[in-house]
Scaffold this active site. Structure first.
Site, short mmCIF file in Angstrom:
data_model
loop_
_atom_site.label_atom_id
_atom_site.label_comp_id
_atom_site.label_asym_id
_atom_site.label_seq_id
_atom_site.Cartn_x
_atom_site.Cartn_y
_atom_site.Cartn_z
N GLU A 510 0.82 -1.21 0.00
CA GLU A 510 0.00 0.00 0.00
C GLU A 510 0.86 1.26 0.00
O GLU A 510 0.46 2.28 -0.58
CB GLU A 510 -0.96 0.00 1.19
CG GLU A 510 -1.97 -1.14 1.18
CD GLU A 510 -2.78 -1.23 -0.10
OE1 GLU A 510 -2.97 -0.21 -0.79
OE2 GLU A 510 -3.24 -2.33 -0.42
N HIS A 516 3.26 6.30 -5.43
CA HIS A 516 2.79 6.60 -6.78
C HIS A 516 1.92 7.87 -6.77
O HIS A 516 1.96 8.67 -7.71
CB HIS A 516 1.99 5.41 -7.32
CG HIS A 516 1.87 5.36 -8.80
ND1 HIS A 516 1.06 4.45 -9.44
CD2 HIS A 516 2.45 6.09 -9.79
CE1 HIS A 516 1.15 4.63 -10.75
NE2 HIS A 516 1.98 5.63 -10.99
#
Length: 728
Positions: A510, A516
């Site tokens: 996660e 990202h």
């Protein structure tokens, strides 16, 4: 700001990891809002300027009754902005059409982000009651934009003029994606078909919300209460303590266990009582499929029928063909062919694992045929027998805050970023832990907030989400607010939060999604952050998992929570030796769910209409592929929220497809002899984490790796290919 709501799913639960008019008079799909219903900005914290650190939402000031008025205000503002674009007498340009569309809907984006995140993590009965109407309105506004002929003509005009516009690559790509978004949402359909698409979208919004609510109700409604201490045999001290705390919290005597995944896996692995394992197993696998008020069978059937009909209206054979057209797999058959490439060795290995477990039972005093509720428990016994390794030996070295620090340090070494705890910032729950993320020069990258513990007000699973995306338009720099959400067992007061290694990998996974979202340098929010096809967006998360198990990382950061001693190398070696143990089971249960997802969504409208029993459809599909009865798919349809209330329809295969990329990508680091190789890390950061959707996923990967990925590292990592196999 448009991306905040325009690309969201109907229930806002698809956020990573998971996860988005005929005429001028039809830009208002619902009744106009009376003036008196629009509150003064100062009266509603969702509409006021947020005078908070980093622009974090003022959670403590927001009341349940603030959301719907704020939604109405956001819709009014958006409609005015869209009307201004459509009614402009100027020829369509990048600035007055594409950029104007990109920057519209700021208020609506802000409201929907807060509502979607809060209802996923800290909801209540009032908010649950609002969800269907809230997302119905969002869906209608989205359709009003994408099915507006006049607006599409302006977008199309700019797209067709692209060769002459001399835009830079980011602006050019925004035009391309905007045009494609309109096409794929029905902008070129006939007036009649557009109306039907609106009806379908509205109904799918309602169904998705109801499916999600059914699952939460079924998951939270199940309780396994143990009153006889003898039935605690096999359970770890921490699991016993957490069970006692859960019972006390509900005013009950004994030990209470629920269907939270972390609790479920721990209980199924440890509990000596075969009867209690079966009760929990059946409770888990029959959720929302027991004929009660929360049964989702009819919702599933209606969903696949409507998706199939919509795909046909759009000119595709089925929903899967429509979905995969813009993904790396391209077609449903290519996705299935890939899954079967891994399914066959995985299923063969699973049968070997079953034989080992049956032999263990046959050699014991107990005599029974191994069944599904025995697998987790017996697999752990076989692992201890084969490798002299007990997974519980690891937990004292995997304390939550230490593991969070480890992923921070790994990210710092790879990407040269800094983390600083934040105090006195608004939080939606007292257990949330916030951090400032910055560059070495002190400039802000974003805010990261970790919500780690399970609770009744929170949906299950693990995911990344965000309260604000990143953008940089006309000199206004907006940095993201990103969250990671886990569902760890809340320990008894005074006890540490100790993780299994699987949970450590989930934490790293996660956080890969978070990176990202945080590191993006794309200036347009539509294509910044975690955008891209599902079978690519899992790659930045999954590659981070590889660092979690590296000895260099473990020996530096995995330390005993009481003594501070680093994890013994002998234990690391045992863990690595046993790493692929039970891989047949893990591979098979995952691919079984992926095949179910694809087969549901490869149905034509006629085929979908002929199905009356979801369980029978599942049985036929899984029997066709040879699934053994001792293994359940990771998700049965009634609790397959990824595909029936999230954004992964015809896309659950994406995790395995992305594993081609992450296995091949990390192999490059290993081959270089330095898992923190600065040249590779720089390419990974620039071409993946910072790049958003600046190019198609295939091209972004090639820019990082210099070539297309090979499937051999994936098969080797799963133990289905030896080190010598596949070498040229």
């Amino acid at each position: 700001m448009l991306k905040n709501w325009l690309f969201a799913t109907v229930t806002a639960t698809a956020l990573l990891a998971a996860c988005s008019n005929e005429t001028k008079t039809e830009t208002t799909p619902s009744e106009p809002v009376a003036e008196e219903t629009s509150p003064a900005t100062s009266d509603n914290p969702l509409l006021a300027e947020w005078d908070t650190p980093f622009g974090i939402p003022p959670f403590g000031e927001i009341e349940n009754d603030d959301y719907m008025p704020a939604l109405e205000q956001g819709i009014e503002e958006l409609r005015a902005e869209i009307d201004a674009i459509v009614s402009s007498e100027e020829p369509a340009t990048f600035e007055n059409t594409i950029l104007a569309l990109e920057t519209s809907g700021e208020t609506l984006g802000r409201v929907s982000s807060v509502f979607g995140n809060v209802t996923a993590t800290d909801t209540n009965d009032v908010l649950r009651g609002m969800e269907a109407e809230f997302y119905k309105r969002i869906t209608a506004e989205r359709d009003a934009i994408y099915l507006n002929d006049a607006l599409f003509e302006r977008v199309k005009s700019v797209y067709e003029d692209l060769p002459e516009l001399e835009l830079d690559r980011q602006a050019e790509r925004l035009v391309e994606l905007t045009y494609r978004d309109f096409q794929r949402r029905g902008a070129e359909l006939s007036a009649e078909d557009k109306e039907r698409v609106k009806e379908i979208n509205a109904r799918l919004s309602e169904i998705g919300t109801k499916f999600s609510q059914n699952l939460v109700a079924e998951t939270n409604g199940f309780e396994l209460l143990i009153t006889d201490e003898a039935n605690l045999s096999g359970l770890s001290e921490s699991l016993i303590n957490s069970g006692r705390a859960a019972a006390e919290a509900k005013g009950k005597e004994g030990w209470l266990y629920n269907l939270n995944r972390s609790t479920y896996e721990a209980f199924m692995t440890q509990a000596d009582s075969r009867d209690l394992r079966k009760k929990l197993f059946d409770g888990y696998r029959f959720r929302a499929a027991n004929g009660g008020p929360n049964d989702s069978g009819e919702l599933i059937l209606e969903t696949v029928r409507l998706r199939a009909e919509k795909a046909q209206l759009m000119g595709y054979e089925n929903h899967a063909a429509f979905q995969l057209e813009t993904r790396m797999a391209k077609t449903p058959q290519q996705a299935i062919d890939f899954l079967l490439l891994v399914w066959e060795p995985g299923l063969a290995r699973a049968k070997e694992e079953l034989a080992d477990m049956q032999a263990l039972v046959d050699a014991s005093e107990d005599q029974y045929k191994v069944e599904g509720h025995d697998w987790w428990y017996l697999a752990e016994k076989v692992r201890q027998d084969k490798y002299a390794f007990d997974d519980s030996q690891l937990k004292p070295y995997f304390e939550l805050s230490a593991m969070r620090d480890s992923v921070f340090e790994v990210s710092k070494k790879l990407f040269n970023i800094e983390f600083e705890p934040l105090d006195d910032v608004p939080l939606w729950n007292d257990t949330v832990v916030p951090f400032k993320v910055s560059n070495p020069d002190g400039s802000l990258i974003g805010v990261f907030m970790a919500d780690n513990y399970a609770r009744d007000s929170k949906r299950g699973g693990a995911w990344m989400s965000g309260y604000r995306g990143a953008s940089e338009i006309d000199g206004e720099v907006v940095r993201p607010i990103v969250t990671n959400n886990l569902n760890l067992i809340q320990p008894a007061e005074g006890d540490p939060t100790l993780l299994s290694f699987d949970e450590v990998e989930t934490l790293y996974h996660e956080f890969g999604h978070a990176l990202h979202g945080l590191l993006t340098t794309i200036r347009y929010e539509r294509m910044s952050g975690v955008g891209g096809p599902r079978d690519y967006t899992e790659f930045p998360a999954q590659i981070m998992e590889h660092w979690a198990g590296e000895p260099e990382v473990l020996t530096a950061y995995a330390k005993h929570y009481e003594t501070g001693e680093p994890i013994p190398m002998e234990l690391v070696e045992k863990m690595q030796a046993a790493a692929n143990f039970n891989e047949g089971f893990r591979t098979t249960e995952y691919i079984a769910a992926s095949l179910l997802d694809l087969r549901w969504h490869m149905l034509t409208p006629e085929e979908a209409a002929a199905i009356t029993d979801p369980r029978e459809f599942e049985r036929q599909v899984l029997e066709e592929y040879g699934l053994i009865p001792e293994i359940e798919p990771r998700y049965r349809s009634p609790y397959f929220s990824h595909v029936f209330s999230g954004g992964y329809s015809a896309g659950y295969y994406a995790y395995l497809w992305s594993e081609i990329l992450d296995s091949d990508g990390f192999a490059a680091f290993k081959k270089s002899g330095d898992i923190f190789n600065p040249d590779l890390a720089k390419k990974l950061k620039q071409n993946v984490y910072e790049a958003g959707e600046i190019e198609e996923a295939d091209e972004l990967y090639r820019r990082f790796r210099g070539a297309d990925p090979s499937p051999e590292p994936l098969l080797r990592n799963r133990g289905f290919l030896s080190e010598d196999d596949g070498e040229s």
